[in-house]
Motif scaffolding. Structure first.
Motif, PDB file in Angstrom:
ATOM      1  N   GLU A  66      44.775  46.755  41.964  1.00 55.81           N
ATOM      2  CA  GLU A  66      44.979  47.509  43.208  1.00 55.81           C
ATOM      3  C   GLU A  66      46.186  46.991  43.999  1.00 55.81           C
ATOM      4  O   GLU A  66      46.992  47.781  44.498  1.00 55.81           O
ATOM      5  CB  GLU A  66      43.703  47.444  44.055  1.00 55.81           C
ATOM      6  CG  GLU A  66      43.774  48.345  45.281  1.00 55.81           C
ATOM      7  CD  GLU A  66      42.421  48.552  45.947  1.00 55.81           C
ATOM      8  OE1 GLU A  66      41.514  47.717  45.755  1.00 55.81           O
ATOM      9  OE2 GLU A  66      42.277  49.564  46.663  1.00 55.81           O
ATOM     10  N   LYS A  67      46.310  45.666  44.101  1.00 50.85           N
ATOM     11  CA  LYS A  67      47.419  45.098  44.886  1.00 50.85           C
ATOM     12  C   LYS A  67      48.759  45.502  44.292  1.00 50.85           C
ATOM     13  O   LYS A  67      49.699  45.856  45.003  1.00 50.85           O
ATOM     14  CB  LYS A  67      47.329  43.567  44.892  1.00 50.85           C
ATOM     15  CG  LYS A  67      46.465  43.035  45.996  1.00 50.85           C
ATOM     16  CD  LYS A  67      46.712  41.547  46.210  1.00 50.85           C
ATOM     17  CE  LYS A  67      45.664  41.016  47.165  1.00 50.85           C
ATOM     18  NZ  LYS A  67      45.108  39.736  46.774  1.00 50.85           N
ATOM     19  N   TYR A  70      49.530  49.212  45.020  1.00 52.17           N
ATOM     20  CA  TYR A  70      50.013  49.436  46.395  1.00 52.17           C
ATOM     21  C   TYR A  70      51.430  48.886  46.566  1.00 52.17           C
ATOM     22  O   TYR A  70      52.259  49.491  47.253  1.00 52.17           O
ATOM     23  CB  TYR A  70      49.030  48.851  47.421  1.00 52.17           C
ATOM     24  CG  TYR A  70      47.922  49.845  47.743  1.00 52.17           C
ATOM     25  CD1 TYR A  70      48.026  50.712  48.829  1.00 52.17           C
ATOM     26  CD2 TYR A  70      46.817  49.960  46.924  1.00 52.17           C
ATOM     27  CE1 TYR A  70      47.031  51.650  49.101  1.00 52.17           C
ATOM     28  CE2 TYR A  70      45.814  50.900  47.187  1.00 52.17           C
ATOM     29  CZ  TYR A  70      45.926  51.736  48.272  1.00 52.17           C
ATOM     30  OH  TYR A  70      44.955  52.689  48.540  1.00 52.17           O
ATOM     31  N   VAL A  73      53.820  51.486  45.214  1.00 53.83           N
ATOM     32  CA  VAL A  73      54.037  52.622  46.123  1.00 53.83           C
ATOM     33  C   VAL A  73      54.873  52.168  47.331  1.00 53.83           C
ATOM     34  O   VAL A  73      55.781  52.892  47.778  1.00 53.83           O
ATOM     35  CB  VAL A  73      52.689  53.251  46.542  1.00 53.83           C
ATOM     36  CG1 VAL A  73      52.895  54.326  47.605  1.00 53.83           C
ATOM     37  CG2 VAL A  73      51.992  53.847  45.316  1.00 53.83           C
ATOM     38  N   ASN A  74      54.611  50.963  47.833  1.00 56.99           N
ATOM     39  CA  ASN A  74      55.429  50.443  48.945  1.00 56.99           C
ATOM     40  C   ASN A  74      56.884  50.312  48.542  1.00 56.99           C
ATOM     41  O   ASN A  74      57.792  50.589  49.326  1.00 56.99           O
ATOM     42  CB  ASN A  74      54.901  49.078  49.410  1.00 56.99           C
ATOM     43  CG  ASN A  74      53.584  49.236  50.166  1.00 56.99           C
ATOM     44  OD1 ASN A  74      53.262  50.332  50.635  1.00 56.99           O
ATOM     45  ND2 ASN A  74      52.813  48.160  50.266  1.00 56.99           N
ATOM     46  N   CYS A 120      46.228  54.788  41.502  1.00 54.90           N
ATOM     47  CA  CYS A 120      47.560  55.352  41.805  1.00 54.90           C
ATOM     48  C   CYS A 120      47.439  56.585  42.689  1.00 54.90           C
ATOM     49  O   CYS A 120      48.223  56.759  43.632  1.00 54.90           O
ATOM     50  CB  CYS A 120      48.309  55.674  40.508  1.00 54.90           C
ATOM     51  SG  CYS A 120      48.768  54.198  39.573  1.00 54.90           S
ATOM     52  N   LYS A 122      45.016  57.161  44.800  1.00 50.34           N
ATOM     53  CA  LYS A 122      44.585  56.679  46.118  1.00 50.34           C
ATOM     54  C   LYS A 122      45.769  56.117  46.906  1.00 50.34           C
ATOM     55  O   LYS A 122      45.908  56.354  48.111  1.00 50.34           O
ATOM     56  CB  LYS A 122      43.505  55.607  45.902  1.00 50.34           C
ATOM     57  CG  LYS A 122      42.838  55.143  47.159  1.00 50.34           C
ATOM     58  CD  LYS A 122      41.728  54.155  46.856  1.00 50.34           C
ATOM     59  CE  LYS A 122      41.320  53.494  48.157  1.00 50.34           C
ATOM     60  NZ  LYS A 122      40.807  52.157  47.973  1.00 50.34           N
ATOM     61  N   ALA A 123      46.633  55.392  46.208  1.00 51.59           N
ATOM     62  CA  ALA A 123      47.733  54.708  46.904  1.00 51.59           C
ATOM     63  C   ALA A 123      48.822  55.672  47.401  1.00 51.59           C
ATOM     64  O   ALA A 123      49.509  55.367  48.371  1.00 51.59           O
ATOM     65  CB  ALA A 123      48.344  53.648  45.980  1.00 51.59           C
ATOM     66  N   HIS A 127      50.584  59.130  51.920  1.00 49.30           N
ATOM     67  CA  HIS A 127      52.022  59.432  52.082  1.00 49.30           C
ATOM     68  C   HIS A 127      52.273  60.924  51.841  1.00 49.30           C
ATOM     69  O   HIS A 127      53.054  61.554  52.547  1.00 49.30           O
ATOM     70  CB  HIS A 127      52.860  58.609  51.105  1.00 49.30           C
ATOM     71  CG  HIS A 127      52.772  57.131  51.348  1.00 49.30           C
ATOM     72  ND1 HIS A 127      53.255  56.544  52.495  1.00 49.30           N
ATOM     73  CD2 HIS A 127      52.244  56.130  50.608  1.00 49.30           C
ATOM     74  CE1 HIS A 127      53.037  55.239  52.437  1.00 49.30           C
ATOM     75  NE2 HIS A 127      52.424  54.965  51.316  1.00 49.30           N
TER      76      HIS A 127
END
Ligand SMILES: NC(=O)c1ccc[n+]([C@@H]2O[C@H](COP(=O)([O-])OP(=O)(O)OC[C@H]3O[C@@H](n4cnc5c(N)ncnc54)[C@H](O)[C@@H]3O)[C@@H](O)[C@H]2O)c1
Length: 248
Positions: A66-67, A70, A73-74, A120, A122-123, A127
């Protein structure tokens, strides 16, 4: 160009389908985040596309973490300021009998194919909701639509991806986000050579009425269509790209 000014994240971008999707999307004007656990290969594709004028970054990611998802995506947001398209393509296959699949095997495959797709989606979703625009394309499989001689872990993961696709499509349609899946039939990529015995591959190929194997280009063309505004009124759909191997 059909993806001009669009930003796309492609997972599994170093693989057979992912690299072809990257090349076609670049040709159609997209800026790209090429995400793969095989960073060296993703970077090499990024350099190839950069030399042709594409705005592109390679990001090292394990889509089951998960990290890291994210962070991917960041990175896309900091580099390009938006994410328009997510291609959930990273995956692995297996052809074992149920008696030979250990619980660890099961967990490993589901973590990559199914949890990776969930994480993916979810992240990126907030946006996309914020901009009122988004295209998500999930890589399912013929093995998620019907029975084929593959492992139950693989078919369960791909049926699950179809479930995520339909339910998420319903949830996010009011925000202008399309969620669709591609269900490829057998295409010769590393996933085949690495994971299935020749006998299984031959059995799968013998079920194709068009009498030719699929190619990564066949799959990338479907991903391009579903990511373009031409497919703007299609959502929750599973497009079979299989040479007629399963007509459901
Ligand atoms: N080739 C086929 O016939 C076929 C048929 C149906 C569905 N699919 C699906 O299409 C997708 C792509 O398959 P392919 O044939 O290009 O396979 P491939 O093995 O060529 O590519 C898979 C890519 O995923 C990457 N990857 C593996 N684990 C990862 C992780 N934890 N995080 C991020 N990336 C990771 C690999 O490094 C590789 O680059 C898969 O989801 C597969 O299940 C393939």
């Amino acid at each position: 160009m059909r993806l001009e000014s669009k930003v796309a994240i492609v997972t599994g971008a170093a693989g057979g389908f992912g690299s072809e999707i990257g090349r076609i999307f670049a040709r159609e004007g997209a800026s790209l985040v090429l995400a793969d656990i095989n960073h060296r290969a993703a970077e090499s594709l990024a350099n190839e596309l950069k030399a042709q004028g594409t705005k592109v970054v390679a990001v090292s990611v394990d889509v089951g973490d998960e990290k890291q998802v994210y962070a991917m995506v960041n990175r896309a947001m900091s580099e390009f300021g938006q994410v328009d398209i997510l291609i959930n393509n990273a995956g692995m296959g297996r052809g074992a009998r149920i008696q030979d699949i250990t619980l660890d095997d099961w967990n490993q495959l589901l973590r990559l194919n199914l949890t990776g797709t969930f994480l993916c989606c979810k992240a990126v979703i907030d946006h996309m909701i914020a901009r009122g625009y988004g295209k998500i394309v999930n890589m399912a499989s013929i093995c998620g639509q019907t029975a084929r001689p593959v492992g139950v872990d693989y078919s369960a993961s791909k049926s699950g991806i179809i479930g995520i696709t339909r339910t998420l499509a319903l949830q996010v349609a009011p925000y202008g986000i399309n969620v669709n899946a591609i269900a490829p039939g057998p295409v010769a990529t590393q996933i085949f050579e690495r994971n299935w015995p020749k006998e299984t591959v031959d059995k799968l190929k013998s079920t194709i009425p068009f009498k030719r194997e699929g190619t990564p280009r066949d799959i990338a063309n479907a991903a391009l269509f579903l990511s373009s505004d031409e497919a703007g009124w299609i959502t929750g759909e599973v497009i079979a790209v299989n040479g007629g191997a399963f007509i459901g």
